[in-house]
Design a protein around this motif. Structure first.
Motif, PDB file in Angstrom:
ATOM      1  N   GLN A 198      47.884  34.670  40.150  1.00  0.00           N
ATOM      2  CA  GLN A 198      47.644  34.866  38.867  1.00  0.00           C
ATOM      3  C   GLN A 198      46.831  36.339  38.946  1.00  0.00           C
ATOM      4  O   GLN A 198      46.774  36.708  37.578  1.00  0.00           O
ATOM      5  CB  GLN A 198      46.178  34.060  38.755  1.00  0.00           C
ATOM      6  CG  GLN A 198      46.496  32.812  38.497  1.00  0.00           C
ATOM      7  CD  GLN A 198      45.505  31.753  38.203  1.00  0.00           C
ATOM      8  OE1 GLN A 198      44.183  32.064  38.453  1.00  0.00           O
ATOM      9  NE2 GLN A 198      45.573  30.330  37.705  1.00  0.00           N
ATOM     10  N   LYS A 199      46.885  37.119  39.875  1.00  0.00           N
ATOM     11  CA  LYS A 199      46.606  38.655  39.659  1.00  0.00           C
ATOM     12  C   LYS A 199      47.739  39.508  39.003  1.00  0.00           C
ATOM     13  O   LYS A 199      47.417  40.494  38.613  1.00  0.00           O
ATOM     14  CB  LYS A 199      46.354  39.302  41.236  1.00  0.00           C
ATOM     15  CG  LYS A 199      45.125  39.124  41.714  1.00  0.00           C
ATOM     16  CD  LYS A 199      45.059  39.672  43.157  1.00  0.00           C
ATOM     17  CE  LYS A 199      43.428  39.781  43.685  1.00  0.00           C
ATOM     18  NZ  LYS A 199      42.518  40.705  43.116  1.00  0.00           N
TER      19      LYS A 199
ATOM     20  N   LYS B 219      44.682  31.959  42.461  1.00  0.00           N
ATOM     21  CA  LYS B 219      44.342  33.549  42.211  1.00  0.00           C
ATOM     22  C   LYS B 219      45.342  34.476  42.758  1.00  0.00           C
ATOM     23  O   LYS B 219      45.390  35.467  42.266  1.00  0.00           O
ATOM     24  CB  LYS B 219      43.062  33.720  42.623  1.00  0.00           C
ATOM     25  CG  LYS B 219      41.797  32.709  41.624  1.00  0.00           C
ATOM     26  CD  LYS B 219      40.247  33.098  42.053  1.00  0.00           C
ATOM     27  CE  LYS B 219      39.322  32.308  41.408  1.00  0.00           C
ATOM     28  NZ  LYS B 219      38.046  32.569  41.877  1.00  0.00           N
TER      29      LYS B 219
END
Length: 232
Positions: free
Chosen positions: A131-132, A128
């Protein structure tokens, strides 16, 4: 030291955009936030500062000295965010390094993205984080999901599929165990032969190891911080 020197030079040149010119005469301000609640963590923090000292003694980056501020976030997201805000908005650092833990690095991404400050992540593997979509994040390790697939393939093909798991309670270790279990199930159709969930500061694994020994497993996977793995 050469790698760290190149790293700082690259970030300063591209992120700060001034070190390559003669008009930049400031110190290069670097903020570091990491987990330093154990002897290993404290030693790693000191190693970082020693490396920076060595760079400065060798002339710095294009003649500019590195001024580093090291802070302990204890692997706690609230402390990590507080450290990042102080380093970015008060200390006005040109580069932020950290954190050790994915659960801390993840919310810090929002701080560095808002400020437009490069963030170098040396350890955290949570998918994540990248993925931000922040253009200010530079992560050294690959995502944890790739580690799980590669490790499972190697273990299943070279060690065996009857694997015992010892999983510490920190977020990274829980994720590593989950990824490994998922990949072993997907690639070889097997469940853990044995699983023990241990606390981060647990010191006695004899009962678990005796049970594992009696099961005649092919291998033991220990997902934990370095000090826990040393005890195991």
């Amino acid at each position: 030291m050469k790698l760290l020197n190149k790293l700082f030079a690259g970030v300063v040149t591209t992120g700060v955009g001034l070190a390559a010119t003669a008009t930049f005469a400031e110190d290069i301000r670097v903020g570091i936030t990491m987990r330093m609640v154990s002897e290993n963590g404290q030693a790693y923090g000191q190693m970082m500062m020693d490396e920076i000292k060595g760079i400065n003694e060798a002339g710095g980056i294009n003649g500019n000295m590195i001024k580093a501020t090291l802070m302990n976030d204890e692997c706690k997201s609230d402390k990590g965010v507080a450290n990042a805000n102080k380093l970015v908005f008060q200390e006005k650092v040109h580069l932020l390094l950290g954190s050790t833990c994915s659960s801390v690095s993840l919310p810090i991404v929002d701080v560095t993205a808002k400020a437009g400050v490069p963030q170098l992540i040396p350890h955290s593997t949570n998918s994540k984080i990248t993925q931000k979509g922040s253009e200010w994040v530079f992560r050294v390790p690959v995502a944890g999901r790739y580690y799980g697939g590669v490790v499972a393939k190697y273990v299943g093909e070279n060690i065996g599929t009857k694997i015992a798991y010892i999983c510490a309670a920190d977020a990274a270790s829980v994720g590593d165990c989950a990824n490994m279990e998922k990949q072993m199930k997907a690639q070889f159709g097997v469940e853990p032969a044995y699983r023990a969930d241990v606390q981060e500061k647990e010191v006695d694994f004899r009962a678990h190891m005796q049970k594992i020994k009696a099961m005649n497993v092919d291998g033991v996977l220990v997902a934990a911080l370095a000090e826990t793995m040393a005890r195991a």
